[in-house]
Structures are given as C-alpha cells and as structure tokens.
Design an enzyme around this catalytic site. Sequence first.
Site, PDB file in Angstrom:
ATOM      1  CB  SER A  16      30.728  64.034  82.375  1.00  0.00           C
ATOM      2  OG  SER A  16      31.209  65.321  82.655  1.00  0.00           O
ATOM      3  CE  LYS A  22      35.190  61.790  80.101  1.00  0.00           C
ATOM      4  NZ  LYS A  22      34.164  62.126  81.109  1.00  0.00           N
ATOM      5  CB  SER A  70      33.798  65.987  80.469  1.00  0.00           C
ATOM      6  OG  SER A  70      33.598  64.827  81.253  1.00  0.00           O
TER       7      SER A  70
END
Lengths: 459, 495
Positions: free
Chosen positions: B179, B80, B155
């Site tokens: 997330s 990420k 996210s």
Amino acid sequence: MNSDLKTTIGLEIHIQLKTNRKMFCFCSNKGEDESPNTFVCPICLAMPGTLPVPNIDAIEKIIKLGLSLNCQIPEKSKFDRKHYFYPDLPKGYQISQYDMPFCKGGYLEVDGKKIRLNRIHLEEDAGKLIHDGERSIVDLNRAGTPLAEMVSEPDIDSPSQAKHFMQSIQKLVRALDVSLANMEQGHMRCDANISVTNGTKRSPIVEIKNLNSFRFVEKALTIEQSRLQDEFDSYSGKEGKVTRGFDSKSGVTYQLRSKEEAKDYRYFPEPDIPPFDLTDKSFIDIERLKNEIPMLPEQKMAVLAEVVGDDLAKAILKIDHKDATLGILGDGSIDKKGKLMFGKLIVNNKEVLNLSREQMVDLAKVLGEKVFPSNILRNIISEAVKSGDLISSINIADDKSSLTEAVDSVIKNNPEAVKKYLAGKKETIGFLIGQVMRELQGKADPGEVKSSLENKIGG
Amino acid sequence: MKPLYQLTIKEASDLLEEKKISSLDLVESVFKRIDQVDEKVKAYLLLNRDGAIKSAKLSDERISRGKRIGRLDGIPISVKDLLCTKGIETTAASNILKGFIPSYNATVVEKLERAGAIIVGKTNLDAFAHGSSTENSDFQVTKNPWDLNRIPGGSSGGSAAAVAADMCLASIGTDTGGSIRQPASLCSVVGFKPSYGRVSRYGVIAMASSLDVVGPLAKTAEDASIMMDAISGPDDLDPTTIKENENFTNLKPISLKGLKFALPREFFAKGIDEDVKSVIMKAVDDIKGSGGEIVEISLPSVKYALSVYYIIQPAEVSSNLQRYDGVRYGHSAYRDRNDLKLEELYTNSRGQGFGKEAKRRIMLGTYVLSAGYYDAYYKKALKIRTLVKNDFDKAFDKSAGGADFVITPVSPTPAFKVGEKSNDPIQMYLSDIYTVPINPAGVPAISLPAGFVERVTSKLPVGMQVIGSFKDDKRLLEASIALQDLLKIDEKPNL
C-alpha cells in the site's frame, strides 16, 4: 434415589490480580468502586489504532501462583484473541491464552486429597453491564483488569470439597499477595461443572455459572448433585453438557441453555504482542520469583509443629505475623532447646517481636544454655528493646540475679542477725552486707547490696 | 527559482535554514497548489488549513530565534487518514468512522509534530486500507496525477498522488501488502516500507497487525530517510517495535560498485507487462554499468505468498474490525433508532457502516479462523509464511554468497483505468503480486521511480522495487539514494 453414584466436580476459578495498572494499558486497577467510566483510556476503550502493552507484574504474579501450586512453567507462552460481541468487551475480542498458558498442570491438596489442575492462564476482565429497566449501561472501569483463570481437573468428589478447594485457593492467593480475593466483590468468581456416574453411564455435565460466595458454591452444587442423582435413571448418558444459573436469593438453579451452543471463539495468536520467552532472565527471572514466594500457612504450621509441637505452633502462628519464629527455627546456629524456649517465650511475650533479627538469634542461643526467671526475662527484653543491646541487658540481669541469690542465701543462713535487725538493731545490716559481699567475692556495689537487703527483709 | 511547492524536503530545509524562505511561505504555496489541482486529483479528505498556518508561524518563530528543531521543522507534509490525529477527524475513509475525532495522536504523528513538521491534511485511501486503487474509499476516488482517468494505486493512493502533484513535500502511508510501494510506483514517487517493527503502529488504525508497516512517501530517497529519522524507533506503546534504534540522520549514497543485486526469477515470469519489464531491465543494465553485480536467484516459496497473504490478512482484518460495533464511537444505528435490540444494533451499525470490501474480508477472515478450518487455512498459512521468510533469509545470507539487495518490479502493470478492476476483486488482488510477499517476510523494501511506459493517451510511471534484509533499512536507503542519482527520473506530471 441413587446415593451410590459417584460425583465428579471440576472448577474454573477467575481471580483478579492485584496490580497497580490494568493488564494491557496504564489505567489504575483501582476503579471498581469509582464512578462508571472514570478509570478508562483509549487503550481499554479499544479506540481505533490503540495497542495492548502487557503488564509484566501480572505475568510475574500468575507465575508465582503457578509455582506455589506445583505447576509447570513452560519455556514459551503467548496471548491469543478470543472473539465474541458483547458491549462489555470493547475490542470485540478478549486477549486471553488458548494453547500456551503461563502455568500448566499442578495440584493442590484439599482434605488430604490431591486435586489436579489443568492450567492457569492470564486474560483481561470485561467491563460491567448495569441493567436499568429497558436499557443497559456499560461501565468499563473493570475492563482490562488482569484475571487469572484456574481450571481444575474433575478431581473433586463432593460439594464441600469444592468449597474447601476454593477456600484454600483464597488463602493461598492472599498469602502470595497476588489478589485481594474478596468473593463478594467479584475478585474471585467460580464456574462449577458437576456430573454423577454409576461407572457405566454418566449424567449430563452441568455447568453452573458465576458462583460468587463459598456458601453458594457448596449450595448450588449440593442442589445439582441431588437433582442429578434423582433423575439419573431417566438419563440416556448422551445428554452432553448443560449450562445452568444459580439464583442465590431463592437458592435454586435454573436452565440457561438446554444444549451447549456451538460457540466459536475463533482463537488465533494475538499479533500485537510477541510471544514470551520465559527462559529469558532479562524478561522474567523465574528463580527470583521462586525465592520471593513466602511460606504458605500450611507449610509454616508443619515446620513449626515439628520443633515446638502442634499447640504451640498454632499459638505462634496467631501472634507471630512477622514469621520471626520461623526464622529462628531455620537458623542452624541455634540448638533445639533454644528454638523451643524461643517459641515458648514468644507466645508469652509479644515484645520479643520488637527485637532485631540478630537480637532474636542471640536470645535464642542464650535461652538454650540458661534458664531465667520469667520476670527477669521480661526485663531483659524490654531493656534490650530500649537500648538495642541485648547482651549487656543479659549481663546486667545476670549480675542482678546473682545479687538476689546471694541476698536470699545470706538471709536464709543468718536468721539471728535478721531477727536482731528486725528488732531494731539497724547496725546489724553492716554484718549482713559483709556476708553478701563475701559471697559475691567483692563484685557488687555495697549501696546496692544494702538496699537489696533492706527491701528483702523489709521492716 | 521553481515554485516553493515543488521543493524537496532537503531543498526547502536548506532554504529555511538560510532564512531565504519562511515556513509560512512554504505552507501557503502548498495550499495554493492544493487549491489549484486537488479538485481534479482528490487526494485530500481533509485540510488542516488553520492548524497548519498556526504551526508554520510557530516554526518561523523558532527559526528566527535560531532554535530550529531539525530538518523537518517547518516542512509541510500530509498523513494518510488511517493515522489518528488528536482533535482532527480520522475516518480510515470508511463511513463507519465518519465524524470520529481521536483524543490521541498516533506515535508517528506525535513524533512528526515534535520534529516541527506541519500536517496540511489527511489523505484519501481505500477504506481501512483495503484495496490497491483507492477506489474503495467511501468518500471519493483519487485520480492519478499522470492521467486523471487512471487510479493512483492504493491503498495510500491519496498520499502518493499528493506527493506526485506537489500538494505536500512528503506524506505518511501504511503498507500491509504494497500500500505504500504500489501507489508510489504508479505515481512516480519514492515509497519506503520499513522493516516490520521499525516504526510504531500505535494510533494507526489496524488492518492486519502482523503485516502493517508505517512509512514515508517522498519525492526522493533522501527525503524518505529524513522522514524515517523522525518517525522510526522503539515505542513503549507498541510491543512489536524493534528494540534497537537505528540512526537515519544525514544518510549519504553508497557506492553501487561491488554490491550484489539479485533478480528473482519468479518475479519476471509470465503476467508482467512487457513494457514494465523492459523499464526494469533497463534500470538493471544501468546498475550493471555502474559496477553493481547482477545475479539471478529463485525464491521458490514466493509463489504461495499471495495465498498466504489472503488468509492471514483477512483473518487479522476480521478480528481488528470487531471493535466497530456502534456502541462507543463511529457510526451507530442507535442514533436513528433507539429501540433496537443488541443484536440489531450490531448488525445494523456494521451493515450500514462497512463497505463491500470490508465485509468481504470479514467473511473470508471469519471463515479461515472458524473451528474446523483453522488448521487447514490459518495454521497452514503461518507455516508457509515461515518458508517465505526463510527464502528471503537465504537470499540475503552473505556467508552463502547471498545478495545485498533484491530487485523486482513493483506492479505487473502501470496504473489501470478507474473502474477497470473494481468489480473483480481477484484481478485487484493480483495487482499486488510483487509487493505482497515482502510483508509476510517483514523485510524492508522501497519503490523507486524507474521510468515510464507510453500509452495512447499518456505516459505512465513505472517503479522498481528494491528489497533489503530484515533491519537493514539504513543501508537500503543509502543504496536507494545512489540508485536515484543513477536513474535520474525527475519528470513531473502535467496538471
């Protein structure tokens, strides 16, 4: 002029702690005189994702400072974030302490008055801004230096007392070896609050920022004190707080903020550093820290003076940087006379400081029992320093001193024989040697006796 | 044999070990897949093509010399874009960090590289991890591989979509309120949120420090445990890491027989999509069928958890975002105009660089921390946070007949359509209602593929959340391996 007004002064003193690394990163703490931004890393530059790693050495040092100022060390403590934007503050917040400082309360005696402390807390210093014409340049070498902030209660009643307070603190932190405490280099900085009152009405409280020498502390406070006294009748008593700066060049104070701006630092507990349990010995051992605290100059003076008197105590403190005398005075196996004689000796003969602790103890014990002529004592000590063996140097000296005594008494009691010898009858020396040998019950070397007699009689 | 990009870490690792494939084959296969499908999915913000190929060759060299480091050596993964990667642009999907190239690695990245894992790229996210749909990215909207009109969750939406679409074998995400788990659920992959402090946060761009956790998204629970083996453990650079090390090597499934699974009433009440609920209940029946004990419990304080979360989280966000001031790095208004006053430099840099959601959270957080409101909001929220924690402690208290694990849905609905909630922050916040309470409690939780719900145009994945007690990460993963064997959801999206 209202000279009967009572003055109230409180100080906030920032003290940079002398540690190897910065407060929350692994940068060296020695970048103050180096080229800008060469003692920095991702952590003290507040690069994204970096986290603070608290420096335990700084925590130990502030607790030592607190212990020697009679502060209460709480069971729990924590860091908090204090937010404001400024280019010298890379994270946009300072890691400081809000409601759970490492040291609470405490006091320091100055000029015979107890000045209470509110707290001492630990935080990180900001960087420096260098103003260069229209631009300002940021140097972050200092950012993250451990900083102890000491807040006094408003117990100080004169500018000179404020100065003395600062001077005592400087002596103290140096004795504790927790800070270099050079004011001109900013290791120690001070904000002072001053107000005057007639008992029913109080002047505005004036905060004077960034005083960086003892002289300026006293001077700025004196200026403000007279100004507040002069203007006292014009105050309503509801002015609150004003902030002023001090221009050391012109020696005047000037208004910074007319009214205290509503500053909101949005303190909240620092989530990147878990709270500290100060009862956990695996984290911090308060007892060990207590034991590590050296005796402070005033305490040393008191202990010494009790045994050897004020004058000698002062003289000892001047030369005895190893606190050898204090060790001897604290030794229960030595009697009072030995301690006093040791104290007198050390002032006259620095070489004593080169003896080992054991030798000093032995020496003090002997001095309690015997009196040596000073030249002999000097020999004993220099011999002992060389050989490392104090007792045999004393024994040799003992023998030597009885030889000298015997020689002296034989010469004194046999003037005829001495006269003959001096007249040229050298064989008379044999008689004199015999007399000395008899006096010493044969425990002497005849050759040594001979040369000693020859030296003494001369001729 | 299936295409290499479809392999799990376990399968690929065995083939590498047996020298039946090379790491270069594997990495090239993954890039080929990315080239085929990422135009549609848009999971990646950046591809590390040259670096990955170079690392694959080094890995192959080690393998040929019999010096393979471990099971991740030679395995292509993604990270990420919230984790700092040395020499590789790291943006948090925010304009304010566009062009930022860190000089340091996040500890997790460092550990993965030392384990020989190959980072193929940085995945998309909601800017600064603020969001549940990946629509808040300042750069692109990632699509759900199961239905390209729908969001992948967030996210860590880029990571979940990349794993679901076989554009990497596994990925690293972060989880502050769901997330990792929510996108894993919406994309039918495994998403593991470890106990708070089990994995270092150093070098992970902070969202809310007391809630942030780093963890893996993977195709299987076993793969997730292989990732955990590499990334977990205490870190001198993160004082909040758990001091004791946990060993995640070679985890095996544990028997479900006799294990007690608790269903908290509050998580199955109104608000949940009926189809989602029946997928979970079907899975629960299967667990019962294989000898697991099912009990119903109550977690009474959980109803306040979302409120608590939306006080603590923005408070910490507002503080953590203070450092983006246009002075040292990232977007600076000074670059266009060097006559700005300091105040203008700040307001312009931040005003231009931050997106809407970051600004919303800065304002919320600044408000709840401000003088006069701190006690009413932040301080009270901390107290209720303790109650939420106590609820979980009680649920897992074995001496009081507590459960081994708690089971809940991950998300009240399947993936929603792109744009459906993007103008309604409250609806967006509510989509995290089942994942958010876990973070204030600090306990570990996993999202496991549990089934699908049929919609007019597509079938959409549903995940099941399994929660363990604090620090019980290992057993949770062992149980998850067993649960995955039981549920057997191994369908792939059709791209």
